[in-house]
Design an enzyme around this catalytic site. Structure first.
Site, mmCIF file in Angstrom:
data_model
loop_
_atom_site.group_PDB
_atom_site.id
_atom_site.type_symbol
_atom_site.label_atom_id
_atom_site.label_comp_id
_atom_site.label_asym_id
_atom_site.label_seq_id
_atom_site.Cartn_x
_atom_site.Cartn_y
_atom_site.Cartn_z
ATOM 1 N N GLY A 18 0.823 -1.214 0.000
ATOM 2 C CA GLY A 18 0.000 0.000 0.000
ATOM 3 C C GLY A 18 0.848 1.250 0.000
ATOM 4 N N GLY A 20 -0.403 4.366 0.119
ATOM 5 C CA GLY A 20 -1.231 5.496 0.555
ATOM 6 C C GLY A 20 -0.413 6.338 1.512
ATOM 7 C CG PHE A 21 -2.048 9.819 3.300
ATOM 8 C CD1 PHE A 21 -1.348 10.944 2.903
ATOM 9 C CD2 PHE A 21 -3.370 9.689 2.921
ATOM 10 C CE1 PHE A 21 -1.961 11.922 2.133
ATOM 11 C CE2 PHE A 21 -3.991 10.667 2.152
ATOM 12 C CZ PHE A 21 -3.284 11.787 1.765
ATOM 13 N N GLY A 22 0.024 6.025 4.782
ATOM 14 C CA GLY A 22 0.830 5.252 5.730
ATOM 15 C C GLY A 22 2.050 4.638 5.059
ATOM 16 C CB VAL A 86 -1.216 -7.824 -1.829
ATOM 17 C CG1 VAL A 86 -1.048 -8.800 -0.665
ATOM 18 C CG2 VAL A 86 0.125 -7.226 -2.230
ATOM 19 C CD GLU A 178 -14.496 18.047 2.892
ATOM 20 O OE1 GLU A 178 -13.813 18.751 3.637
ATOM 21 O OE2 GLU A 178 -14.036 17.052 2.315
ATOM 22 C CG ASP A 307 -7.974 4.674 6.832
ATOM 23 O OD1 ASP A 307 -7.585 5.405 7.764
ATOM 24 O OD2 ASP A 307 -8.589 5.100 5.833
ATOM 25 C CB ALA A 323 -4.306 11.914 5.710
HETATM 26 C C1 LIG Z 1 -13.245 10.640 0.026
HETATM 27 C C2 LIG Z 1 -12.310 10.703 1.194
HETATM 28 C C3 LIG Z 1 -12.017 11.916 1.796
HETATM 29 C C4 LIG Z 1 -11.153 11.977 2.871
HETATM 30 N N1 LIG Z 1 -10.875 13.198 3.428
HETATM 31 C C5 LIG Z 1 -9.956 13.284 4.408
HETATM 32 C C6 LIG Z 1 -9.572 14.549 4.946
HETATM 33 O O1 LIG Z 1 -10.094 15.587 4.533
HETATM 34 N N2 LIG Z 1 -8.608 14.574 5.903
HETATM 35 C C7 LIG Z 1 -8.017 13.439 6.361
HETATM 36 O O2 LIG Z 1 -7.126 13.509 7.202
HETATM 37 N N3 LIG Z 1 -8.379 12.223 5.910
HETATM 38 C C8 LIG Z 1 -9.325 12.114 4.942
HETATM 39 N N4 LIG Z 1 -9.684 10.897 4.444
HETATM 40 C C9 LIG Z 1 -9.118 9.682 5.075
HETATM 41 C C10 LIG Z 1 -7.698 9.426 4.608
HETATM 42 O O3 LIG Z 1 -7.607 9.551 3.205
HETATM 43 C C11 LIG Z 1 -7.287 8.043 5.077
HETATM 44 O O4 LIG Z 1 -7.370 8.001 6.477
HETATM 45 C C12 LIG Z 1 -5.876 7.719 4.638
HETATM 46 O O5 LIG Z 1 -5.785 7.691 3.239
HETATM 47 C C13 LIG Z 1 -5.439 6.383 5.218
HETATM 48 O O6 LIG Z 1 -4.158 6.091 4.751
HETATM 49 P P1 LIG Z 1 -3.725 4.579 4.540
HETATM 50 O O7 LIG Z 1 -2.291 4.615 4.155
HETATM 51 O O8 LIG Z 1 -4.130 3.765 5.713
HETATM 52 O O9 LIG Z 1 -4.621 4.053 3.351
HETATM 53 P P2 LIG Z 1 -4.802 4.635 1.880
HETATM 54 O O10 LIG Z 1 -4.307 6.019 1.770
HETATM 55 O O11 LIG Z 1 -6.201 4.353 1.511
HETATM 56 O O12 LIG Z 1 -3.829 3.726 0.994
HETATM 57 C C14 LIG Z 1 -4.029 2.364 0.835
HETATM 58 C C15 LIG Z 1 -3.215 1.926 -0.376
HETATM 59 O O13 LIG Z 1 -3.213 0.507 -0.403
HETATM 60 C C16 LIG Z 1 -3.425 0.069 -1.738
HETATM 61 N N5 LIG Z 1 -4.031 -1.258 -1.652
HETATM 62 C C17 LIG Z 1 -5.184 -1.584 -1.033
HETATM 63 N N6 LIG Z 1 -5.409 -2.901 -1.157
HETATM 64 C C18 LIG Z 1 -4.370 -3.401 -1.875
HETATM 65 C C19 LIG Z 1 -4.043 -4.704 -2.340
HETATM 66 N N7 LIG Z 1 -4.827 -5.780 -2.083
HETATM 67 N N8 LIG Z 1 -2.915 -4.870 -3.055
HETATM 68 C C20 LIG Z 1 -2.114 -3.800 -3.334
HETATM 69 N N9 LIG Z 1 -2.382 -2.550 -2.926
HETATM 70 C C21 LIG Z 1 -3.496 -2.362 -2.196
HETATM 71 C C22 LIG Z 1 -4.359 1.119 -2.321
HETATM 72 O O14 LIG Z 1 -4.290 1.128 -3.740
HETATM 73 C C23 LIG Z 1 -3.816 2.393 -1.690
HETATM 74 O O15 LIG Z 1 -2.817 2.988 -2.489
HETATM 75 C C24 LIG Z 1 -10.558 10.796 3.369
HETATM 76 C C25 LIG Z 1 -10.854 9.570 2.767
HETATM 77 C C26 LIG Z 1 -11.720 9.517 1.689
HETATM 78 C C27 LIG Z 1 -12.017 8.197 1.036
#
Ligand SMILES: Cc1cc2nc3c(=O)[nH]c(=O)nc-3n(C[C@H](O)[C@H](O)[C@H](O)COP(=O)(O)OP(=O)(O)OC[C@H]3O[C@@H](n4cnc5c(N)ncnc54)[C@H](O)[C@@H]3O)c2cc1C
Length: 429
Positions: A18, A20-22, A86, A178, A307, A323
């Site tokens: 992943g 994403g932010f984490g 994955v 929003e 998340d 995030a």
């Molecule tokens: C519409 C929306 C608006 C939001 N607004 C805000 C905000 O204003 N402020 C704020 O702080 N937070 C906001 N959030 C929440 C924030 O985006 C999440 O808390 C944050 O992205 C979590 O980070 P993460 O790294 O856990 O997961 P994510 O950022 O979701 O990243 C997960 C990554 O894992 C990858 N992945 C998932 N499953 C698989 C797999 N099986 N195989 C390979 N790759 C995979 C995905 O493609 C993705 O790139 C919002 C979320 C959404 C959906």
């Protein structure tokens, strides 16, 4: 050997699932460290989800809120990016399993696969009420909103036209609020003069929330502020209204019916299935229950962050799915792995620093809770704007988004009003 990632000796392998932010923040913390990092993601881009609703409402284009993962980490020679979906983890053999049969061995594994919207056990509602998580979701919602206006323009039956001009959003958290504000401004401002048979200003925008107030994570006065701001934009807010069914022509709330051809889902979320891959203990939302240092119980080599992890704060409440939590956890785990490489030193448990909670309502109002001070209105909106431009990844994205917002602020226009995706014959009559 330590400290020299170009050394030919075998280095510990850190696999991050992943970007994403984490995941990305964990990778950055490990950049140039004496480890081999592999980031696996099923997308080739990192997505700035907080601005995704602006893609769904035609204010920004997909490329403005996303950046290629290879471009972000390409400068770090110890980081490799792999495109792959994955589908499991062989915990005993320490390997990540990728759909298609590839296996990626690891010494340390960081699970950062995020969450996805959930329909409280009613997955059959999804085709009628898409949620917002990926770029494809945003362009699909944008398509449905714009198509609804096109169809209403061609519609001769007044009842069907009314149905087409009802837009309904389920869920009064930040995303729902929003979206509702942005759709109201799209209909009342950007589209106002573009049609001949309909007046987009007559669009009925309904926001439905099961709880007693909007933005449940905010203090009550800010929730009230958001409610009033939305009402001033002409959004009809229904509180205490739990949706019990969704179909092609609207939603049911108990015995009442709300008709709308376009329904958007901004309600529940569920964690990725990462907990199932490793057989970990999870909560009802599927989040992995982690130790205070974000390791998975009985697996000091596996971490879960963002998340997809469940961590409690000092008061015993789960950390929010936002995030900053994911970024801080990513950074923490990266540092922890680096420390473990050269010492057995005990590391302080992860602790989250909350810098504030914010949501925007339309083009010039927002609410912010910094804990020590609460802000609302235009000043809050300016801070919201600066913060989002600052946190966007990539210099190009920051410039483009800032310019787009300036343009939209003065002209009320939305530059990304494109209907894309598979055209279906029933889309336009
Ligand atoms: C519409 C929306 C608006 C939001 N607004 C805000 C905000 O204003 N402020 C704020 O702080 N937070 C906001 N959030 C929440 C924030 O985006 C999440 O808390 C944050 O992205 C979590 O980070 P993460 O790294 O856990 O997961 P994510 O950022 O979701 O990243 C997960 C990554 O894992 C990858 N992945 C998932 N499953 C698989 C797999 N099986 N195989 C390979 N790759 C995979 C995905 O493609 C993705 O790139 C919002 C979320 C959404 C959906």
């Amino acid at each position: 050997m330590l400290g020299d990632p170009s050394s030919s000796a075998i280095l510990p392998r850190v696999v991050i699932v992943g970007a994403g932010f984490g995941g990305l923040w964990a990778a950055k913390a490990l950049a140039n460290a004496p480890v081999e990092v592999t980031i696996i993601d099923r997308e080739n881009h990192h997505l700035f989800q907080p601005l995704l609703y602006q893609v769904a409402t035609a204010a920004l284009s997909p490329a403005d809120v996303a950046a290629p993962i290879r471009g972000i980490v390409g400068a770090y020679r110890n980081i490799t990016v792999m495109l792959g979906d994955v589908c499991g983890v062989d915990v005993a053999a320490r390997a990540v399993l990728i759909a298609g049969g590839r296996r990626v061995p690891y010494d340390y594994l960081i699970l950062a696969t995020g969450a996805r919207h959930a329909y409280f056990g009613h997955d059959d509602w999804e085709p009628f009420a898409p949620g917002l998580k990926r770029i494809e979701d945003a362009t699909e919602i944008r398509r449905r909103i714009l198509i609804a206006f096109e169809r209403a323009e061609n519609e001769t039956d007044p009842d069907e036209r009314r149905l087409l001009m009802n837009l309904l959003i389920v869920g009064g958290g930040p995303t729902g609020v929003e979206l509702a504000g942005a759709i109201a401004e799209l209909a009342r401002r950007a589209l106002a003069k573009d049609f001949r048979n309909i007046d987009p200003r007559d669009t009925r925008i309904i926001l439905v929330e099961a709880g007693p107030w909007l933005l449940p994570s905010m203090p009550e006065d800010l929730s009230e502020e958001a409610l009033q701001r939305l009402q001033r934009l002409g959004v009809e807010v229904r509180l205490g209204a739990a949706v019990t069914a969704v179909d092609a022509s609207g939603v049911t709330i108990g015995t009442a019916r709300l008709d709308a051809r376009t329904v958007i889902w901004a309600a529940g979320v569920a964690a990725s299935p990462a907990g199932q891959w490793i057989g970990a203990k999870c909560d009802r939302a599927g989040r992995i229950e982690v130790n205070p240092d974000l390791t998975v119980p009985d697996h000091p080599e596996i971490f879960a962050i963002g998340d997809t992890a469940l961590m409690l704060d000092a008061a015993g409440r789960p950390l929010p799915g936002v995030a900053p939590v994911a970024k801080q956890q990513g950074r923490y785990v990266g540092s922890l792995i680096k420390t473990r490489l050269h010492s057995a030193e005990r590391i302080e448990p992860f602790s989250y620093r909350n810098y504030g909670n914010l949501a925007t309502i339309g083009r010039k109002a927002a609410v912010i809770d910094f804990g020590w001070i609460r802000l609302r209105g235009f000043v809050a909106w300016l801070i919201w704007m600066v913060a989002h431009v600052y946190f966007l990844i990539g210099f190009r994205n920051r410039i483009i988004v800032a310019l787009n917002w300036l343009w939209a602020y003065f002209t009320f226009q939305r530059g990304a009003r494109l209907i894309t995706g598979p055209f279906r014959r029933f889309d336009i009559r």
